[in-house]
Design a protein around this motif. Structure first.
Motif, PDB file in Angstrom:
ATOM      1  N   ALA A 198      24.059 105.199  15.907  1.00 55.70           N
ATOM      2  CA  ALA A 198      24.558 104.885  17.246  1.00 55.70           C
ATOM      3  C   ALA A 198      26.079 105.000  17.285  1.00 55.70           C
ATOM      4  CB  ALA A 198      24.123 103.474  17.653  1.00 55.70           C
ATOM      5  N   VAL A 199      26.726 104.521  16.233  1.00 53.94           N
ATOM      6  CA  VAL A 199      28.188 104.540  16.209  1.00 53.94           C
ATOM      7  C   VAL A 199      28.707 105.968  16.015  1.00 53.94           C
ATOM      8  CG1 VAL A 199      30.252 103.554  15.187  1.00 53.94           C
ATOM      9  CG2 VAL A 199      28.158 102.200  15.298  1.00 53.94           C
ATOM     10  N   HIS A 200      28.092 106.712  15.097  1.00 56.42           N
ATOM     11  CA  HIS A 200      28.527 108.112  14.909  1.00 56.42           C
ATOM     12  C   HIS A 200      28.316 108.917  16.191  1.00 56.42           C
ATOM     13  CE1 HIS A 200      29.311 107.393  10.798  1.00 56.42           C
ATOM     14  NE2 HIS A 200      28.097 107.532  10.317  1.00 56.42           N
ATOM     15  N   ALA A 201      27.197 108.666  16.873  1.00 59.08           N
ATOM     16  CA  ALA A 201      26.923 109.402  18.108  1.00 59.08           C
ATOM     17  C   ALA A 201      27.962 109.047  19.174  1.00 59.08           C
ATOM     18  CB  ALA A 201      25.506 109.091  18.609  1.00 59.08           C
ATOM     19  N   ALA A 202      28.295 107.748  19.275  1.00 59.36           N
ATOM     20  CA  ALA A 202      29.312 107.327  20.238  1.00 59.36           C
ATOM     21  C   ALA A 202      30.668 107.944  19.888  1.00 59.36           C
ATOM     22  CB  ALA A 202      29.419 105.801  20.253  1.00 59.36           C
ATOM     23  N   ASP A 203      30.946 108.049  18.604  1.00 59.59           N
ATOM     24  CA  ASP A 203      32.186 108.653  18.102  1.00 59.59           C
ATOM     25  C   ASP A 203      32.279 110.112  18.562  1.00 59.59           C
ATOM     26  OD1 ASP A 203      33.391 110.483  16.151  1.00 59.59           O
ATOM     27  OD2 ASP A 203      33.764 108.796  14.828  1.00 59.59           O
ATOM     28  N   ALA A 204      31.215 110.879  18.339  1.00 62.00           N
ATOM     29  CA  ALA A 204      31.243 112.294  18.734  1.00 62.00           C
ATOM     30  C   ALA A 204      31.271 112.435  20.250  1.00 62.00           C
ATOM     31  CB  ALA A 204      30.035 113.023  18.145  1.00 62.00           C
TER      32      ALA A 204
ATOM     33  N   THR B 251      29.916 101.263   8.659  1.00 62.09           N
ATOM     34  CA  THR B 251      30.335 102.595   8.200  1.00 62.09           C
ATOM     35  C   THR B 251      30.829 103.447   9.366  1.00 62.09           C
ATOM     36  OG1 THR B 251      28.748 102.468   6.402  1.00 62.09           O
ATOM     37  CG2 THR B 251      29.574 104.651   6.944  1.00 62.09           C
ATOM     38  N   GLY B 252      30.103 103.383  10.462  1.00 61.63           N
ATOM     39  CA  GLY B 252      30.498 104.178  11.630  1.00 61.63           C
ATOM     40  C   GLY B 252      31.826 103.719  12.201  1.00 61.63           C
ATOM     41  N   ILE B 253      32.023 102.398  12.210  1.00 63.75           N
ATOM     42  CA  ILE B 253      33.275 101.860  12.733  1.00 63.75           C
ATOM     43  C   ILE B 253      34.444 102.250  11.830  1.00 63.75           C
ATOM     44  CG2 ILE B 253      34.542  99.711  13.185  1.00 63.75           C
ATOM     45  CD1 ILE B 253      31.863  98.466  14.036  1.00 63.75           C
TER      46      ILE B 253
ATOM     47  N   ARG C 110      47.477 104.731  19.668  1.00 73.27           N
ATOM     48  CA  ARG C 110      46.661 105.463  18.701  1.00 73.27           C
ATOM     49  C   ARG C 110      45.245 104.957  18.889  1.00 73.27           C
ATOM     50  NH1 ARG C 110      47.460 105.625  12.122  1.00 73.27           N
ATOM     51  NH2 ARG C 110      45.596 106.803  11.664  1.00 73.27           N
ATOM     52  N   PRO C 111      44.334 105.810  19.377  1.00 74.97           N
ATOM     53  CA  PRO C 111      43.009 105.298  19.728  1.00 74.97           C
ATOM     54  C   PRO C 111      42.281 104.771  18.494  1.00 74.97           C
ATOM     55  CG  PRO C 111      43.344 107.558  20.511  1.00 74.97           C
ATOM     56  CD  PRO C 111      44.444 107.264  19.560  1.00 74.97           C
ATOM     57  N   GLY C 112      41.236 103.984  18.747  1.00 68.72           N
ATOM     58  CA  GLY C 112      40.486 103.458  17.619  1.00 68.72           C
ATOM     59  C   GLY C 112      39.324 102.608  18.088  1.00 68.72           C
ATOM     60  N   PRO C 113      38.504 102.161  17.132  1.00 68.25           N
ATOM     61  CA  PRO C 113      37.330 101.374  17.495  1.00 68.25           C
ATOM     62  C   PRO C 113      37.676  99.920  17.791  1.00 68.25           C
ATOM     63  CG  PRO C 113      37.404 101.687  15.119  1.00 68.25           C
ATOM     64  CD  PRO C 113      38.576 102.443  15.688  1.00 68.25           C
TER      65      PRO C 113
ATOM     66  N   GLY D 206      26.092 111.891   6.296  1.00 61.75           N
ATOM     67  CA  GLY D 206      25.204 111.345   7.317  1.00 61.75           C
ATOM     68  C   GLY D 206      25.871 111.245   8.671  1.00 61.75           C
ATOM     69  N   TYR D 207      27.123 111.690   8.759  1.00 64.24           N
ATOM     70  CA  TYR D 207      27.825 111.661  10.050  1.00 64.24           C
ATOM     71  C   TYR D 207      27.334 112.763  10.987  1.00 64.24           C
ATOM     72  CZ  TYR D 207      31.558 112.387  13.477  1.00 64.24           C
ATOM     73  OH  TYR D 207      32.254 112.560  14.642  1.00 64.24           O
ATOM     74  N   GLY D 208      27.150 113.960  10.424  1.00 67.40           N
ATOM     75  CA  GLY D 208      27.019 115.166  11.236  1.00 67.40           C
ATOM     76  C   GLY D 208      25.861 115.189  12.216  1.00 67.40           C
TER      77      GLY D 208
END
Lengths: 161, 566
Positions: free
Chosen positions: B53-59, B83-85, B152-155, B424-426
Motif C-alpha cells: 500500500a505504501v509503495h503504491a502510494a509512493d509511486a 519499509t515503505g515509509i 523537501r517532500p516526505g512521508p 519488492g518495491y517495483g
C-alpha cells in the motif's frame, strides 16, 4: 570542541524523543541536556552540551532546525553567554571533617541542604568547571552520592542603551 | 452540525484532492472503511500486504506530482508500512500514511494489536502525529498534507485511535495552514544566484550533477533550458533520471557506482560541479576525497542539511530547484556581459573530450546469439515502447540495467527505491503508477528474487484490472549480491543461488494473468510485443545469462575513476 546549543521547541508530547533520537540515530554526542518551559507555556527551552568539529556542529544545528517542532536553534557558545549548572553532593561527615566540609562549601558559595549524623548534603551552582572543582575538593573527604543537572545557558543582553 | 471523526477524515481527503487510497482494513479502522463504502469520490485499492500500500502510494505520488495516501490498521498493519515509509523518506516522496490505533484509553496497556507506531517511525518520517483529541483531528490532517507536499517532500504518518474516529466533532472551515516552526525557503538568495552564474561563466569544464530534487520541484524545463543555453553536459543520479532528456547529446546518463564511464570521468575532471537537488550519496561519490577533486562546487537544495553534509560546498543555494534555476536563467538572460555563442564555443573542447570518452567506453555489453542478455531485454523494452513507458524497478541488477539502458526523456516516468533500496518495491509501485496513469504502459523491470517479495500483489492488479507488465530478468540468482561475491568474495556464492523458484508463467495463470516466457534472444521481441498488446496483467519471464554482471562498476570505497569495465 564543546558547544552549548539552545533549542526552542513546541511543548508537545514526544518532542524530546525527536531530539534525542536525532542525536542517537546520527551518532552525535550529548554531554548534558536540560529542558523546561519558557515564559510562553507552550514553548520549551532545551539546552544541550555537545562536542564535535565545526562540520559536525553545523550538521547538528541544521538537523535540529529541520525537526518540525523546533522553533529556533542557537549555538550559544558562539555568543557572549552565562552558563550555570547545579549539583547536590552528599559527603560523609565525621566529627573531624565537618568543619572542612563547611569551609569548602562556603568558599564555593554553596549551601548545606540536608544534615544527618553521618553526612552533609551540599548544594552548589556555577559553571561546569566550578562545580567540578568543588566536587574534586570534597572527594578525598568521602562523597557518597552526586546528582548534577545539565548545563543551562543564556546569551548576555546587549550592553548598549 | 456534528459529524464523526471518520466522516471528517474523509472530508479532509476530499479537501486535499485525494482520489485514490491504497489500504488494507483491520479492527482499528473499520469506522473509516465504513465511510469509504458509503461514497464514490475516493477509490480505495485493496492491496494484499500493507507494505505494498505504501509503495503504491509512493509511486502514485511520483506520477501525479502530489501526495499519495495509504491507510492501514493498528499493530501489524502499521509495522508492515515501515519499509515503505523509510523508502519514501530517503527518496523524498510526499505520502501521508494513516494508521489505526487502539482507543486512547487503552494506549500504553499493551492492548491487542497495539504498537507505538509514532515512536517506531519517528526517525523515518518527515513528521508524525498521534491524534488524541478529536477536535485536533482536522487541523492535524491538514498539517500532515502541508508538511508532506511542501519543502523537501516526505512521508508523514497520522495515527488515529479508534475512539477518535467514532467521536462527534464539528468540521472547521478550510483555511491555509500556517506553522510557526516550519517555513521552507523557496526563493534563492539573489546574491548567491549571481555568484553561481559568475562561477559558471568562469568555468571551462562545467558539469551539471542532478538528482531527484529536479523532479520533485518540477524543474525539468528550467534545467534543460539552462544546460542547452550554455552547452553544459548533464549527469544524473538514479533518482534524477528523467530530470533531463536521456537522449539529448548533452546527457551523460547516470553517474556513480554503476554510472557511465564518461559521467564519472567528467566529474573527476570538471572544474565546476553544479549540483541540483542531489545529496552526494556514497553510491554517487565513491571515495569522497577523490570526488570532483578539481572542481568548485555549487549546490542547490531546498534542505539545508544536505548542503556540506558529505562534501564541502563553495556556493550553497538554499532554495527550491525550480526557483533557483529560473533565477539563474533569468540572470543570464538579463546579463549584458555574456555572449552565449562564445560560452558555447568555450565549452567545445570539454564536450569533445566527453565525446571521446563516450567513444572510448560506451555503455555496452557482450552480445550473444543463443543466450538472452538482460541489457538486450531492456533495450528492446525501450525500443518497443518508444521510450514512453512508465518504468518501475525492483532492486539489484534489474534496477541498474533499467537505469542504464532505458533512456528516460521525461520526468515522473521512472520509479525506483533509490535510497533505501527495497526489493519488492517495483511491482506495488507499478500498481500505484497504473492507477495514476490508466492509459500509460507501465512496466516493472524485476529480478526473479525481488519479484517474490511482493508477488502477492498479482491479486490486486487482477482485482482492479490493471494491465501492468512485469519483465522478470530471471537468472536464478540474487544477482547483485552474487556479482559482489564473484568480484570480492572469491566466487563463494553463499545463499545467492535461488535453487527453488516458482514457474512464473504458471503462477501468472494461477492468478488469471498472462504468462509468457523467452529463453532465446529471438523470442524477446515477440514476447514483449504480445505483452504490450495484451490488456491484462502480464508476466514476462526472460531466462537470461546466469552470471551476467552490471558494468561499469566502482568497487565500494574506491574512487569513481577506478571503474571495472565490460
Amino acid at each position: 570542541m564543546k558547544h552549548t546549543i539552545s533549542v526552542l521547541l513546541q511543548n508537545r508530547p514526544g518532542v524530546l524523543s525527536r531530539v534525542t533520537g536525532l542525536f542517537s540515530g546520527r551518532g552525535f554526542n550529548i554531554e548534558s541536556l536540560s529542558v523546561a518551559p519558557t515564559l510562553e507555556a507552550d514553548i520549551s527551552c532545551l539546552t544541550l552540551v555537545t562536542t564535535g568539529d565545526d562540520a559536525i556542529v553545523e550538521q547538528i544545528t541544521k538537523q535540529l532546525h529541520k525537526l518540525i517542532d523546533v522553533i529556533k536553534v542557537t549555538d550559544i557558545s558562539e555568543t557572549d553567554y552565562v552558563e550555570r549548572e547545579m549539583a547536590l553532593v552528599r559527603v560523609k561527615a565525621e566529627p573531624s571533617t565537618r568543619a572542612e566540609i563547611l569551609r569548602i562549601t562556603d568558599i564555593f558559595r554553596g549551601k548545606v541542604v540536608d544534615v544527618s549524623p553521618r553526612s552533609f548534603a551540599v548544594e552548589v551552582t556555577g559553571t561546569c568547571d566550578k562545580v567540578k572543582a568543588m566536587i574534586d575538593l570534597l572527594r578525598p573527604i568521602g562523597i557518597q552520592e552526586i546528582i548534577r543537572t545539565g548545563t543551562i545557558a543564556m546569551t548576555r543582553a546587549s550592553k548598549k542603551f | 452540525m456534528k459529524i464523526t471523526g471518520a466522516q471528517a477524515w474523509l472530508k479532509c481527503l476530499e479537501e486535499q484532492n485525494v482520489d485514490t487510497v491504497f489500504g488494507f482494513p483491520g479492527g482499528a479502522v473499520i469506522d473509516l472503511y465504513d465511510e469509504i463504502l458509503a461514497q464514490d469520490k475516493i477509490t480505495h485499492v485493496l492491496v494484499r500486504h500493507e507494505q505494498a500500500a505504501v509503495h503504491a502510494a509512493d509511486a502514485y505520488a511520483r506520477v501525479i506530482g502530489d501526495v499519495g495516501v495509504a491507510l492501514v490498521t493498528s499493530g501489524p498493519g502499521a509495522t508492515n508500512t515501515v519499509t515503505g515509509i523509510a523508502s519514501a523518506y530517503l527518496d523524498s516522496i510526499p505520502i501521508v500514511v494513516f494508521t489505526g490505533q487502539v482507543p486512547t484509553g487503552l494506549i500504553g496497556n499493551d492492548a491487542f494489536q497495539e504498537v507505538d507506531i509514532v515512536g517506531i517511525t519517528r526517525p523515518c518520517t518527515k513528521h508524525n502525529y498521534l491524534v488524541k483529541d478529536p477536535n485536533q483531528l482536522v487541523s492535524t490532517i491538514r498539517e500532515a498534507f502541508h508538511i508532506a507536499r511542501t519543502g523537501r517532500p516526505g512521508p508523514v504518518l497520522v495515527d488515529l485511535p479508534k475512539d477518535v474516529m467514532a467521536a462527534k466533532i464539528s468540521f472547521p472551515e478550510p483555511k491555509p495552514v500556517k506553522m510557526r516552526t516550519y517555513q521552507p525557503t523557496y526563493e534563492p538568495h539573489p546574491g548567491q544566484v549571481e555568484k553561481a552564474c559568475r562561477a559558471i561563466m568562469k568555468a571551462k569544464k562545467p558539469v551539471f550533477y542532478i538528482g531527484g530534487g529536479v523532479i520533485a520541484s518540477k524543474a525539468h524545463d528550467e534545467l534543460t533550458e539552462l544546460a542547452r543555453k550554455m552547452d553544459i553536459p548533464v549527469t544524473m543520479t538514479l533518482m534524477g533520471l528523467g530530470g533531463f532528456p536521456g537522449t539529448d547529446p548533452l546527457s551523460m546518463g547516470m553517474l556513480g557506482m554503476h554510472g557511465t564511464y564518461y559521467s564519472n570521468m567528467a566529474v573527476a575532471n570538471c572544474d565546476l560541479l553544479v549540483s541540483v537537488g542531489a545529496r552526494f550519496d556514497d553510491r554517487v561519490t565513491g571515495r569522497i576525497d577523490a570526488f570532483a577533486p578539481h572542481a568548485k562546487i555549487i549546490h542547490i537544495d531546498i534542505d539545508p542539511t544536505s548542503i556540506s553534509k558529505n562534501v564541502r560546498v563553495d556556493i550553497p543555494i538554499v532554495a527550491d530547484c525550480k526557483h533557483a534555476l529560473a533565477g539563474m536563467n533569468n540572470w543570464f538572460d538579463r546579463c549584458k556581459e555574456i555572449d552565449l555563442a562564445a560560452e558555447k564555443e568555450k565549452h567545445e573542447p570539454w564536450l569533445k573530450q566527453i565525446k571521446d570518452w563516450k567513444v572510448e567506453h560506451p555503455l555496452g555489453y557482450v552480445e550473444e546469439t543463443d543466450i538472452i542478455k538482460p541489457q538486450f531485454v531492456v533495450q528492446k523494452l525501450h525500443e518497443l515502447t518508444q521510450g514512453d513507458a512508465i518504468i518501475t524497478t525492483e532492486v539489484g541488477q534489474n534496477q541498474m540495467w533499467a537505469a542504464q539502458f532505458y533512456h528516460f526523456n521525461h520526468p515522473r516516468a521512472f520509479m525506483t527505491s533509490g535510497g533505501l533500496g527495497v526489493m519488492g518495491y517495483g511491482f506495488p509501485a507499478a500498481i500505484g503508477a497504473q492507477m495514476a496513469a490508466p492509459d500509460r504502459t507501465v512496466i516493472d523491470i524485476a529480478g526473479d528474487g525481488s519479484i517474490q517479495m511482493n508477488i502477492q500483489e498479482m491479486a490486486t492488479a487482477m482485482q482492479y484490472k490493471l494491465p501492468v507488465k512485469i519483465a522478470i530478468l530471471n537468472n536464478n540468482f540474487l544477482g547483485m549480491v552474487r556479482q559482489w561475491q564473484e568480484l570480492f568474495y572469491d566466487k563463494k556464492y553463499s545463499a545467492t543461488p535461488l535453487d527453488v523458484a516458482p514457474d512464473f508463467v504458471a503462477l501468472a495463470k494461477a492468478y488469471g494473468a498472462v504468462g509468457l516466457r523467452a529463453t532465446k534472444p529471438s523470442e524477446v521481441e515477440p514476447v514483449i510485443k504480445e505483452a504490450l498488446a495484451t490488456k491484462n496483467l502480464v508476466v514476462m519471464d526472460f531466462v537470461i545469462a546466469r552470471e551476467e554482471g552490471v558494468y561499469p562498476m566502482v568497487p565500494a570505497g574506491k574512487a569513481t575513476t577506478e571503474m571495472l569495465l565490460v
